[in-house]
Write an enzyme that holds these catalytic residues in place. Structure first.
Site, mmCIF file in Angstrom:
data_model
loop_
_atom_site.group_PDB
_atom_site.id
_atom_site.type_symbol
_atom_site.label_atom_id
_atom_site.label_comp_id
_atom_site.label_asym_id
_atom_site.label_seq_id
_atom_site.Cartn_x
_atom_site.Cartn_y
_atom_site.Cartn_z
ATOM 1 N N CYS A 35 -9.938 22.961 17.731
ATOM 2 C CA CYS A 35 -8.733 22.971 16.901
ATOM 3 C C CYS A 35 -9.067 22.934 15.405
ATOM 4 C CB CYS A 35 -7.830 21.794 17.243
ATOM 5 S SG CYS A 35 -7.171 21.893 18.913
ATOM 6 N N ASP A 37 -10.691 20.585 13.486
ATOM 7 C CA ASP A 37 -11.063 19.309 12.866
ATOM 8 C C ASP A 37 -11.475 18.350 13.970
ATOM 9 O OD1 ASP A 37 -9.802 19.794 10.140
ATOM 10 O OD2 ASP A 37 -8.027 19.861 11.411
ATOM 11 N N CYS A 61 -12.193 20.196 6.908
ATOM 12 C CA CYS A 61 -12.036 20.609 5.513
ATOM 13 C C CYS A 61 -12.208 19.408 4.576
ATOM 14 C CB CYS A 61 -10.651 21.206 5.326
ATOM 15 S SG CYS A 61 -9.365 20.021 5.732
ATOM 16 N N CYS A 105 -4.812 15.611 8.635
ATOM 17 C CA CYS A 105 -6.138 14.994 8.466
ATOM 18 C C CYS A 105 -6.018 13.476 8.405
ATOM 19 C CB CYS A 105 -6.799 15.505 7.189
ATOM 20 S SG CYS A 105 -7.109 17.274 7.201
#
Ligand code: FES
Length: 298
Positions: A35, A37, A61, A105
């Protein structure tokens, strides 16, 4: 290019506590490489039951790295009970904010923390989140998890839910279900927004139609694509034909045909006109082709 705060950049460029704690008391993982992350958190307790060391390994990221770094800083020195109260909002606030499309995140950080604490207690997962029914099969997100991000972050749209937990950001097949969950929790707040939607069936001028198509792509389509590294560009509108080009991950995605019909076309028909149909401008991917580009938003 995302707009990141100085704190995000600091924790991205100089991440704290990278690695794995030796002989950890708790290990938690969240996200998945498939996916885009993934985060592994390990911690060690001292004799008083406080987190004396915490480390992370992250694939992702700048926001994922910064969120993970901050998470370790936030939980150090806390008891497990205190650490359980650290939320994704705490992580985002510590960073001075994250772009909304990157809020997942911070949620991943909170999930890894809960998984690590559950691991310490000898459990595999945190029951109330993972016991639910899978709503988004693309990202394996349950109704409980969706309900939780809505409640904790006061979310009122499907796009926000996608930004916070990725649900709805793949094929789009679950977006109707997500909308029902949002409505069941937020009720009036969602209805207030619905009033702002353009009325279907009204006669639009060409300029109005193009603006509405652009707005729908910006608000209803792009956030979902960006959540997993893709993007879309409006190339042209010819009568009822809308020509688009996929960018980033979407450009190479085998599901782009599906995304175009089941997400892009469906949204444009819902929000602009039922007559619209979408075609992909494959030529625009190659450099040197000249097109009249209506959209320069990215
Ligand atoms: S099932 Fe949720 S995006 Fe595909």
């Amino acid at each position: 290019m995302w707009e990141y705060t100085d704190k995000v950049m600091d924790h991205f460029l100089h991440p704290r506590n990278v690695g794995e704690v030796e002989d950890p008391d708790g290990v938690g993982e969240a996200g998945s490489l498939a996916c885009g992350d993934a985060l592994k958190l390990t911690f060690k307790l001292d004799e008083n039951g406080r987190i004396t060391d915490a480390k992370f390994k992250t694939f992702g990221c700048a926001s994922a790295i910064a969120s993970s770094s901050v998470l370790t800083e936030l939980i150090k020195g806390k008891t497990l009970e205190e650490a359980m109260h650290v939320t994704n909002r705490d992580i985002a606030e510590y960073l001075g904010g994250l772009p909304e499309q990157k809020m997942h995140c911070s949620v991943m950080g909170r999930e890894a923390l809960e998984a690590a604490i559950a691991n310490y207690h000898g459990q595999q997962v945190v029951q109330d989140v993972h016991e639910g029914r899978i709503v988004c099969t693309c990202f394996g997100v349950t109704d409980k998890e969706i309900e939780r991000v809505i409640r904790e972050n006061d979310l009122t749209t499907v796009e926000q839910v996608t930004n916070y937990c990725k649900a709805g950001g793949g094929c789009g097949g679950c977006r109707g279900e997500i909308e029902k969950i949002v409505r069941s929790i937020q009720g009036e707040k969602v209805r207030e927004q619905a009033v702002l939607r353009p009325q279907k069936g009204r006669k639009l001028t060409t300029i109005q139609k193009i603006q509405l198509i652009q707005q729908t792509i910006n608000e209803q389509v792009r956030p979902g694509l960006r959540a997993h590294g893709g993007n879309i560009e409006l190339i042209d509108v010819e009568g009822e034909k809308v020509i688009v080009a996929f960018r980033g991950m979407c450009a190479q995605c085998k599901l782009s045909e599906f995304t175009m019909k089941d997400v892009v076309e469906a949204k444009l028909q819902e929000f602009v006109s039922e007559e619209l149909y979408v075609e992909e401008d494959k030529d625009s991917v190659e450099a040197g082709h000249e097109h009249k580009r209506i959209n320069d938003e990215s």
